[in-house]
Design a protein around this motif. Structure first.
Motif, PDB file in Angstrom:
ATOM      1  N   GLN A 198       0.821  -1.213   0.000  1.00 48.69           N
ATOM      2  CA  GLN A 198       0.000   0.000   0.000  1.00 48.69           C
ATOM      3  C   GLN A 198       0.856   1.264   0.000  1.00 48.69           C
ATOM      4  O   GLN A 198       0.461   2.279  -0.572  1.00 48.69           O
ATOM      5  N   LEU A 250       1.638   1.836  -3.571  1.00 48.51           N
ATOM      6  CA  LEU A 250       0.475   2.329  -4.309  1.00 48.51           C
ATOM      7  C   LEU A 250       0.166   3.794  -3.981  1.00 48.51           C
ATOM      8  O   LEU A 250      -0.231   4.555  -4.870  1.00 48.51           O
ATOM      9  N   GLU A 251       0.369   4.197  -2.734  1.00 46.93           N
ATOM     10  CA  GLU A 251       0.151   5.607  -2.380  1.00 46.93           C
ATOM     11  C   GLU A 251       1.192   6.485  -3.068  1.00 46.93           C
ATOM     12  O   GLU A 251       0.881   7.597  -3.527  1.00 46.93           O
ATOM     13  N   LYS A 261      -1.589   1.080 -12.099  1.00 47.28           N
ATOM     14  CA  LYS A 261      -2.608   1.932 -11.465  1.00 47.28           C
ATOM     15  C   LYS A 261      -3.366   2.747 -12.499  1.00 47.28           C
ATOM     16  O   LYS A 261      -4.560   3.022 -12.338  1.00 47.28           O
ATOM     17  N   ASN A 270      -7.329   2.979 -12.900  1.00 45.32           N
ATOM     18  CA  ASN A 270      -8.083   4.232 -12.965  1.00 45.32           C
ATOM     19  C   ASN A 270      -9.009   4.270 -14.185  1.00 45.32           C
ATOM     20  O   ASN A 270     -10.147   4.743 -14.100  1.00 45.32           O
ATOM     21  N   LYS A 311     -15.919  -0.086  -4.986  1.00 48.95           N
ATOM     22  CA  LYS A 311     -14.481  -0.061  -4.724  1.00 48.95           C
ATOM     23  C   LYS A 311     -14.014  -1.299  -3.964  1.00 48.95           C
ATOM     24  O   LYS A 311     -12.838  -1.669  -4.019  1.00 48.95           O
ATOM     25  N   ASP A 367       0.031   6.939  -6.547  1.00 49.34           N
ATOM     26  CA  ASP A 367      -1.060   7.919  -6.623  1.00 49.34           C
ATOM     27  C   ASP A 367      -0.497   9.342  -6.629  1.00 49.34           C
ATOM     28  O   ASP A 367      -0.952  10.208  -7.396  1.00 49.34           O
ATOM     29  N   ASN A 413      -7.541  -1.710  -4.913  1.00 47.81           N
ATOM     30  CA  ASN A 413      -6.077  -1.619  -4.897  1.00 47.81           C
ATOM     31  C   ASN A 413      -5.440  -2.959  -4.530  1.00 47.81           C
ATOM     32  O   ASN A 413      -4.381  -3.328  -5.064  1.00 47.81           O
ATOM     33  N   GLU A 414      -6.079  -3.691  -3.625  1.00 45.92           N
ATOM     34  CA  GLU A 414      -5.567  -5.003  -3.235  1.00 45.92           C
ATOM     35  C   GLU A 414      -5.703  -6.000  -4.387  1.00 45.92           C
ATOM     36  O   GLU A 414      -4.813  -6.817  -4.623  1.00 45.92           O
TER      37      GLU A 414
END
Length: 207
Positions: free
Chosen positions: A59, A62-63, A149, A153, A168, A66, A176-177
């Protein structure tokens, strides 16, 4: 490296245009999106001394991705939406990219990056890339994860993200997972990697 940056800029232009064809004139607060993502990133990294926390590496990555999306959008505002414009922005990003953090602590670097973002309302590639360095994220991983990602999106937009009908959470996991799991089963160097990843998400998504 520069060609990969150009590819990401082109993908970001396409994504922003899908959301709003006039996104360049919309005056979106991209810097605000970045600092909110920074807060989420801090939570995934862990900072609370009064409770047990575990570093959620997937995570965290992934952040960071983003934030990169929003950062690229800021940089795109300074260039024309054509090959020459992308080339110019990509050259500047490449020159500013530096994974050497100087052995600073991640949380401190993240706070410094957030402060600069709020103060300047701009995107510091050098400060952001230092975060990648501390997190152990290579440029290749940044590129592969960004493409992943970006596909998610697009998938979100095609399944009702903007009108609120998108789900989601599927089968007890956030999208995301599901993305992390799908990426683990695919080779980013395979032909039509983006299309294969999109199909994998589609197969998982409840009809």
């Amino acid at each position: 490296m520069r060609q990969q940056i150009i590819t990401m800029l082109e993908l970001q232009e396409a994504m922003n245009s899908k959301v709003n064809a006039e996104w360049r004139q919309a005056n979106y607060e991209w810097y605000r999106a970045i600092w909110v993502e920074c807060a989420e990133l801090m939570d995934h990294y862990g900072w609370k001394w009064w409770k047990k926390q575990s570093l959620d590496t997937d995570q965290v990555v992934l952040e960071l991705i983003d934030i990169w999306h929003f950062g690229l959008s800021i940089r795109l505002l300074c260039a024309r939406a054509d090959a020459q414009g992308y080339q110019s922005v990509a050259e500047k990003i490449e020159n500013e990219f530096d994974l050497d953090s100087g052995h600073e602590e991640f949380r401190v670097l993240l706070e410094q990056f957030t402060e600069v973002t709020l103060r300047t309302k701009a995107f510091s590639v050098s400060d952001f890339s230092k975060l990648l360095g501390v997190a152990g994220v290579s440029f290749e991983q940044l590129f592969n994860s960004y493409v992943g990602k970006n596909v998610l999106n697009i998938f979100r937009q095609n399944h009702g993200y903007k009108d609120g009908s998108y789900q989601k959470t599927w089968h007890g996991k956030e999208d995301n997972e599901h993305l992390v799991e799908a990426l683990a089963k695919l080779d980013p160097k395979m032909p039509e990697f983006g299309a294969a990843l999109y199909q994998s998400l589609k197969d998982r998504y409840p009809v």
